[in-house]
Design a protein around this motif. Sequence first.
Motif, mmCIF file in Angstrom:
data_model
loop_
_atom_site.group_PDB
_atom_site.id
_atom_site.type_symbol
_atom_site.label_atom_id
_atom_site.label_comp_id
_atom_site.label_asym_id
_atom_site.label_seq_id
_atom_site.Cartn_x
_atom_site.Cartn_y
_atom_site.Cartn_z
ATOM 1 N N VAL A 65 -15.823 -62.990 -46.337
ATOM 2 C CA VAL A 65 -15.867 -61.634 -45.791
ATOM 3 C C VAL A 65 -17.111 -60.896 -46.289
ATOM 4 N N TYR A 66 -17.419 -61.037 -47.562
ATOM 5 C CA TYR A 66 -18.586 -60.354 -48.128
ATOM 6 C C TYR A 66 -19.878 -60.853 -47.485
ATOM 7 N N TRP A 70 -21.446 -59.452 -55.270
ATOM 8 C CA TRP A 70 -20.135 -60.033 -55.031
ATOM 9 C C TRP A 70 -19.499 -60.556 -56.320
ATOM 10 N N THR A 130 -24.132 -58.717 -41.533
ATOM 11 C CA THR A 130 -24.027 -57.761 -40.429
ATOM 12 C C THR A 130 -24.809 -56.491 -40.742
ATOM 13 N N ILE A 131 -24.690 -55.998 -41.950
ATOM 14 C CA ILE A 131 -25.439 -54.804 -42.351
ATOM 15 C C ILE A 131 -26.937 -55.088 -42.326
ATOM 16 N N MET A 155 -20.264 -62.176 -44.495
ATOM 17 C CA MET A 155 -20.327 -61.681 -43.119
ATOM 18 C C MET A 155 -20.692 -60.199 -43.081
ATOM 19 N N LEU A 156 -20.119 -59.421 -43.966
ATOM 20 C CA LEU A 156 -20.410 -57.990 -44.024
ATOM 21 C C LEU A 156 -21.864 -57.733 -44.418
ATOM 22 N N ALA A 157 -22.339 -58.425 -45.454
ATOM 23 C CA ALA A 157 -23.716 -58.239 -45.909
ATOM 24 C C ALA A 157 -24.710 -58.653 -44.833
ATOM 25 N N THR A 167 -27.316 -57.787 -52.831
ATOM 26 C CA THR A 167 -26.052 -58.241 -52.257
ATOM 27 C C THR A 167 -25.678 -59.637 -52.739
#
Length: 70
Positions: free
Chosen positions: A20-21, A52, A27-28, A23-25, A48
């Motif tokens: 999840v981290y 984590w 995407t940002i 994918m989020l990083a 980033t």
Amino acid sequence: MPVRLRKFIGTILIILLVVVYAMLATTIAVARLGDQPWWVHLLYFILTGLLWVLPAMGIIKWMAGPLRRP
């Protein structure tokens, strides 16, 4: 809670955290860093890439269980 169950749950949580981290990083980064200079990308991914570890340390401490005193 038995140690084996605690470690199993912790392992699943760490795997979910990393997926999840990441994918989020990513995407940002795609949404915000497209036209930034290379050094902003470098700083972002260094930050980033290390950030984590903080929640993962909490999960690992929980997996270890309470401290036992002799």
